[in-house]
Design a protein around this motif. Structure first.
Motif, PDB file in Angstrom:
ATOM      1  N   LYS A  29      33.206  30.461  46.592  1.00 24.52           N
ATOM      2  CA  LYS A  29      34.654  30.557  46.552  1.00 24.52           C
ATOM      3  C   LYS A  29      35.083  31.089  47.915  1.00 24.52           C
ATOM      4  O   LYS A  29      34.533  32.086  48.400  1.00 24.52           O
ATOM      5  CB  LYS A  29      35.055  31.536  45.440  1.00 24.52           C
ATOM      6  N   VAL A  30      36.035  30.434  48.523  1.00 28.75           N
ATOM      7  CA  VAL A  30      36.499  30.882  49.830  1.00 28.75           C
ATOM      8  C   VAL A  30      37.547  31.978  49.627  1.00 28.75           C
ATOM      9  O   VAL A  30      38.570  31.768  48.990  1.00 28.75           O
ATOM     10  CB  VAL A  30      37.088  29.713  50.645  1.00 28.75           C
ATOM     11  N   VAL A  31      37.232  33.162  50.141  1.00 26.33           N
ATOM     12  CA  VAL A  31      38.142  34.306  50.046  1.00 26.33           C
ATOM     13  C   VAL A  31      38.506  34.765  51.453  1.00 26.33           C
ATOM     14  O   VAL A  31      38.016  34.220  52.431  1.00 26.33           O
ATOM     15  CB  VAL A  31      37.497  35.468  49.236  1.00 26.33           C
ATOM     16  N   LYS A  32      39.342  35.789  51.526  1.00 27.25           N
ATOM     17  CA  LYS A  32      39.847  36.264  52.812  1.00 27.25           C
ATOM     18  C   LYS A  32      38.731  36.606  53.808  1.00 27.25           C
ATOM     19  O   LYS A  32      38.811  36.273  54.981  1.00 27.25           O
ATOM     20  CB  LYS A  32      40.739  37.486  52.577  1.00 27.25           C
ATOM     21  N   LYS A  36      32.432  33.655  49.049  1.00 26.84           N
ATOM     22  CA  LYS A  36      31.801  34.477  48.012  1.00 26.84           C
ATOM     23  C   LYS A  36      30.869  33.576  47.215  1.00 26.84           C
ATOM     24  O   LYS A  36      31.295  32.580  46.633  1.00 26.84           O
ATOM     25  CB  LYS A  36      32.865  35.078  47.092  1.00 26.84           C
ATOM     26  N   LEU A  37      29.580  33.929  47.195  1.00 31.52           N
ATOM     27  CA  LEU A  37      28.561  33.121  46.548  1.00 31.52           C
ATOM     28  C   LEU A  37      28.341  33.597  45.107  1.00 31.52           C
ATOM     29  O   LEU A  37      28.256  34.799  44.861  1.00 31.52           O
ATOM     30  CB  LEU A  37      27.260  33.253  47.336  1.00 31.52           C
TER      31      LEU A  37
END
Length: 174
Positions: A29-32, A36-37
């Protein structure tokens, strides 16, 4: 052993539930701060006596994802009516997402003729003789859900007679 202390041996619980992991996927998930794996596990839970469920778990480690998948599978159990020859009472179809599954009862000694996630669902449900075919999508999660949907659509003669409010003997009348 000191007085009043419990032993550290884990208690062995005899459970007739079996779990099989159909797929483990690494998802991001692409976060700031970057990516995040986490892991997604598709798990089929069954007791080989006519109960089966499919669960999905997500966690930052594989073991946690599998545990969550097992818990989810046990929440979504389906009762499967089995015949004396450990087959299904009549042909059935199920759908899940873009996947469709077709199932037909088979004679004793045929075995489970199915592929992928559908085979796993049928084996853990306790079905021993069946013909099944996956149609449409090849996605393991959708195929497993379609198989559970097909098994959920099955009805016995007793169920149909009760729904119609007639004695079971009247269903056999020609």
């Amino acid at each position: 052993m000191a007085k009043g202390r419990k032993s550290n041996k884990p208690r062995e619980e005899k459970s007739d539930w079996q779990e099989r992991v159909v797929q483990i996927r690494r998802v991001t998930k692409v976060v700031k701060g970057g990516k995040k794996l986490s892991f997604r596990a598709i798990v089929v839970v069954g007791n080989e006596k006519g109960q089966v469920g499919v669960g999905v778990g997500k966690a930052s480690d594989v073991i946690g994802a599998v545990k969550k998948g097992v818990a989810d599978g046990k929440k979504h159990l389906v009762e499967v009516p089995l015949t004396k020859s450990n087959s299904i009472p009549h042909p059935a179809q199920g759908a899940g997402g873009g996947a469709k599954v077709m199932m037909r009862p088979a004679a004793p000694g045929t075995g489970v003729i199915a592929g992928g996630a559908v085979r796993t669902v049928l084996e853990l449900a306790g079905v021993k003789n069946i013909l099944a075919k996956q149609l449409g999508s090849g996605n393991p999660l959708n195929n497993a859900r379609a198989a559970v949907s097909a098994l959920d659509n099955l009805r016995t003669f007793a169920d149909v007679a009760e729904e119609r409010g007639v004695p079971i003997e009247n269903l056999y009348a020609t």
